[in-house]
Design a protein around this motif. Structure first.
Motif, PDB file in Angstrom:
ATOM      1  N   MET A   1      40.594  44.425  47.439  1.00 30.68           N
ATOM      2  CA  MET A   1      40.934  44.572  46.048  1.00 30.68           C
ATOM      3  C   MET A   1      42.375  44.122  45.879  1.00 30.68           C
ATOM      4  O   MET A   1      43.275  44.701  46.445  1.00 30.68           O
ATOM      5  CB  MET A   1      40.767  46.045  45.661  1.00 30.68           C
ATOM      6  CG  MET A   1      41.117  46.333  44.268  1.00 30.68           C
ATOM      7  SD  MET A   1      41.037  48.083  43.823  1.00 30.68           S
ATOM      8  CE  MET A   1      39.540  48.605  44.580  1.00 30.68           C
ATOM      9  N   ASN A  21      37.479  43.933  39.734  1.00 29.53           N
ATOM     10  CA  ASN A  21      36.352  43.051  40.022  1.00 29.53           C
ATOM     11  C   ASN A  21      35.256  43.204  38.974  1.00 29.53           C
ATOM     12  O   ASN A  21      34.084  43.383  39.301  1.00 29.53           O
ATOM     13  CB  ASN A  21      35.828  43.297  41.436  1.00 29.53           C
ATOM     14  CG  ASN A  21      34.973  42.151  41.934  1.00 29.53           C
ATOM     15  OD1 ASN A  21      35.079  41.047  41.428  1.00 29.53           O
ATOM     16  ND2 ASN A  21      34.138  42.419  42.914  1.00 29.53           N
ATOM     17  N   VAL A  25      34.207  47.630  41.337  1.00 27.70           N
ATOM     18  CA  VAL A  25      34.967  48.536  42.196  1.00 27.70           C
ATOM     19  C   VAL A  25      35.708  49.531  41.313  1.00 27.70           C
ATOM     20  O   VAL A  25      36.383  49.141  40.354  1.00 27.70           O
ATOM     21  CB  VAL A  25      35.978  47.767  43.072  1.00 27.70           C
ATOM     22  CG1 VAL A  25      36.789  48.725  43.925  1.00 27.70           C
ATOM     23  CG2 VAL A  25      35.267  46.744  43.941  1.00 27.70           C
ATOM     24  N   THR A  39      31.805  51.216  45.021  1.00 28.26           N
ATOM     25  CA  THR A  39      31.543  49.779  45.017  1.00 28.26           C
ATOM     26  C   THR A  39      30.065  49.628  44.702  1.00 28.26           C
ATOM     27  O   THR A  39      29.222  49.841  45.566  1.00 28.26           O
ATOM     28  CB  THR A  39      31.897  49.122  46.365  1.00 28.26           C
ATOM     29  OG1 THR A  39      31.246  49.839  47.418  1.00 28.26           O
ATOM     30  CG2 THR A  39      33.384  49.129  46.621  1.00 28.26           C
TER      31      THR A  39
END
Length: 79
Positions: A1, A21, A25, A39
């Motif tokens: 990340m 994202n 996430v 996730t």
């Protein structure tokens, strides 16, 4: 990340949820140094600590250091 933006501003992470994202996430920071990293459908229980603008997140024995930007954004380490 590499970078996340805060759902709430401020320098303290407790009570805030960060996502990145495209929302795939998500990191939720709870009281007592607990955090939950999601996730997709998988959620991992983690721990965190803060010192100044540095936040250390530990999940399954792996530690990742983030920087809390002045606007409250959570900036991850370079890829």
């Amino acid at each position: 990340m590499s970078a996340c933006t805060a759902a709430c501003g401020g320098a303290k992470s407790e009570g805030h949820t960060y996502s990145g994202n495209g929302g795939v996430v998500k990191i939720e920071f709870k009281s007592g140094g607990k955090a939950f990293v999601s996730t997709g459908p998988v959620t991992t229980t983690c721990s965190y600590s803060e010192s100044g603008k540095t936040l250390a997140l530990t999940c399954e024995g792996d530690k990742t250091d983030f920087t809390i930007d002045d606007d409250g954004a959570l900036i991850g380490p370079p890829d």
